[in-house]
Scaffold this motif. Sequence first.
Motif, PDB file in Angstrom:
ATOM      1  N   ASN A  25      -5.957  20.825   2.455  1.00 34.93           N
ATOM      2  CA  ASN A  25      -5.524  19.426   2.522  1.00 34.93           C
ATOM      3  C   ASN A  25      -5.359  18.836   1.123  1.00 34.93           C
ATOM      4  N   GLY A  26      -4.363  17.950   0.978  1.00 36.71           N
ATOM      5  CA  GLY A  26      -4.105  17.325  -0.315  1.00 36.71           C
ATOM      6  C   GLY A  26      -5.106  16.231  -0.650  1.00 36.71           C
ATOM      7  N   CYS A  27      -5.149  15.870  -1.934  1.00 38.76           N
ATOM      8  CA  CYS A  27      -6.122  14.887  -2.410  1.00 38.76           C
ATOM      9  C   CYS A  27      -5.703  13.445  -2.114  1.00 38.76           C
ATOM     10  N   ILE A  28      -4.416  13.209  -1.878  1.00 47.14           N
ATOM     11  CA  ILE A  28      -3.956  11.837  -1.630  1.00 47.14           C
ATOM     12  C   ILE A  28      -4.564  11.299  -0.340  1.00 47.14           C
ATOM     13  N   ASP A  29      -4.451  12.075   0.751  1.00 52.56           N
ATOM     14  CA  ASP A  29      -5.033  11.641   2.026  1.00 52.56           C
ATOM     15  C   ASP A  29      -6.544  11.519   1.927  1.00 52.56           C
ATOM     16  N   LYS A  30      -7.163  12.441   1.231  1.00 48.87           N
ATOM     17  CA  LYS A  30      -8.623  12.394   1.058  1.00 48.87           C
ATOM     18  C   LYS A  30      -9.035  11.144   0.295  1.00 48.87           C
ATOM     19  N   LEU A  31      -8.251  10.807  -0.724  1.00 52.56           N
ATOM     20  CA  LEU A  31      -8.552   9.618  -1.525  1.00 52.56           C
ATOM     21  C   LEU A  31      -8.391   8.344  -0.696  1.00 52.56           C
ATOM     22  N   VAL A  32      -7.318   8.282   0.097  1.00 53.03           N
ATOM     23  CA  VAL A  32      -7.084   7.115   0.962  1.00 53.03           C
ATOM     24  C   VAL A  32      -8.215   6.958   1.971  1.00 53.03           C
ATOM     25  N   ASN A  33      -8.628   8.060   2.575  1.00 52.11           N
ATOM     26  CA  ASN A  33      -9.733   8.015   3.540  1.00 52.11           C
ATOM     27  C   ASN A  33     -11.037   7.579   2.873  1.00 52.11           C
ATOM     28  N   TRP A  34     -11.261   8.050   1.657  1.00 50.72           N
ATOM     29  CA  TRP A  34     -12.473   7.667   0.928  1.00 50.72           C
ATOM     30  C   TRP A  34     -12.478   6.167   0.624  1.00 50.72           C
ATOM     31  N   ILE A  35     -11.308   5.649   0.248  1.00 51.81           N
ATOM     32  CA  ILE A  35     -11.192   4.211  -0.043  1.00 51.81           C
ATOM     33  C   ILE A  35     -11.488   3.388   1.208  1.00 51.81           C
ATOM     34  N   HIS A  36     -10.926   3.801   2.337  1.00 49.73           N
ATOM     35  CA  HIS A  36     -11.134   3.071   3.586  1.00 49.73           C
ATOM     36  C   HIS A  36     -12.597   3.077   4.013  1.00 49.73           C
ATOM     37  N   SER A  37     -13.295   4.176   3.751  1.00 42.63           N
ATOM     38  CA  SER A  37     -14.700   4.280   4.158  1.00 42.63           C
ATOM     39  C   SER A  37     -15.667   3.708   3.123  1.00 42.63           C
TER      40      SER A  37
ATOM     41  N   SER B 169       0.817  -1.215   0.000  1.00 44.54           N
ATOM     42  CA  SER B 169       0.000   0.000   0.000  1.00 44.54           C
ATOM     43  C   SER B 169       0.853   1.268   0.000  1.00 44.54           C
ATOM     44  N   ASP B 170       2.018   1.217   0.658  1.00 46.98           N
ATOM     45  CA  ASP B 170       2.887   2.397   0.701  1.00 46.98           C
ATOM     46  C   ASP B 170       3.434   2.729  -0.688  1.00 46.98           C
ATOM     47  N   LYS B 171       3.858   1.680  -1.414  1.00 41.25           N
ATOM     48  CA  LYS B 171       4.362   1.902  -2.774  1.00 41.25           C
ATOM     49  C   LYS B 171       3.234   2.341  -3.709  1.00 41.25           C
ATOM     50  N   ALA B 172       2.044   1.784  -3.486  1.00 39.53           N
ATOM     51  CA  ALA B 172       0.889   2.182  -4.290  1.00 39.53           C
ATOM     52  C   ALA B 172       0.561   3.653  -4.041  1.00 39.53           C
ATOM     53  N   ARG B 173       0.668   4.063  -2.787  1.00 37.89           N
ATOM     54  CA  ARG B 173       0.433   5.466  -2.438  1.00 37.89           C
ATOM     55  C   ARG B 173       1.461   6.372  -3.125  1.00 37.89           C
ATOM     56  N   GLY B 174       2.732   5.914  -3.147  1.00 36.53           N
ATOM     57  CA  GLY B 174       3.766   6.688  -3.818  1.00 36.53           C
ATOM     58  C   GLY B 174       3.513   6.818  -5.310  1.00 36.53           C
ATOM     59  N   LYS B 175       3.013   5.735  -5.919  1.00 34.57           N
ATOM     60  CA  LYS B 175       2.707   5.772  -7.351  1.00 34.57           C
ATOM     61  C   LYS B 175       1.552   6.717  -7.637  1.00 34.57           C
ATOM     62  N   VAL B 176       0.528   6.682  -6.785  1.00 31.28           N
ATOM     63  CA  VAL B 176      -0.606   7.598  -6.937  1.00 31.28           C
ATOM     64  C   VAL B 176      -0.133   9.044  -6.803  1.00 31.28           C
TER      65      VAL B 176
END
Length: 284
Positions: free
Chosen positions: A223-235, A120-127
């Motif tokens: 706030n950046g979109c990466i954290d928002k996207l990760v939170n949206w995926i989790h929810s 997931s960390d590498k996937a986050r870096g790619k995103v």
Amino acid sequence: MARRAAGGAGRHGDDFSFVSPVVKYVLFFFNMLFWMISMVMVAVGVYARLLKHAEAAMACLAVDPAILLVVVGVLTFLITFCGCVGSLRENICLLQTFSVCLTIIFLLQLAAGVLGFVFSDKARGKVSEIINGAIVHYRDDLDLQNLIDFGQKEFSCCGGVSYKDWSQNMYFNCTAANPSWERCSVPFSCCLRDANEAVINTMCGQGMQAMSYLEASAFIYTNGCIDKLVNWIHSNLFLLGGIALGLAVPQLVGILLAQILISQIRDQIKLQLYNQQHRADPWY
């Protein structure tokens, strides 16, 4: 008596077919539907691509939605073409090609999902890399610009990690050497929305990068979109699981139907060979 019984089975085989019309035509219309969808995808992608300037077309191929649409459409067209013709003509080679391609795509999707979860960390870096690349080419591609604006408005975010990521864009760059009138600005999609505002103020992001986080937060999303996207995926894991299942089921159904039809065609070929071998039999 044994030979006479075998001959009776052969005579019955002249009118009998192992190939089920239900399986055959369900598979045909199943592929025909996706074949037509793929042609629409290719047409829309090509049309969108031709509307762009050549310079913009070469600037951002990796994240161009039009190119992605054309590639997916062409692959879908070729695969479903094999399924359509293979089922209609009862061609084992085309049906095997269709089945193998669907299996490979399904396994690749499964592997991508597992690897994305495990790494997931590498996937986050790619995103993050993709989003930063999109920010750089924001003004170069109208489709990409609309996509970024839609994402920032929907997720109430701005930039990748923060709103200051927009300094990577040559028009929004916040250095003193930048002559652009949009220097230190952010796109209007970063701005806080006013429900009573009838006309969108496209200049609302002017000079926001020069402000501190606290000052800018009164006017834009910081706030950046990466954290928002990760939170949206989790929810929305159940929703994403449903979408993944919705993509997997048609593929598995196509593979199953293709394999059933292949098996039936092979049985029919064996029956025809049996009949031909026994036509010279005086007991046939």
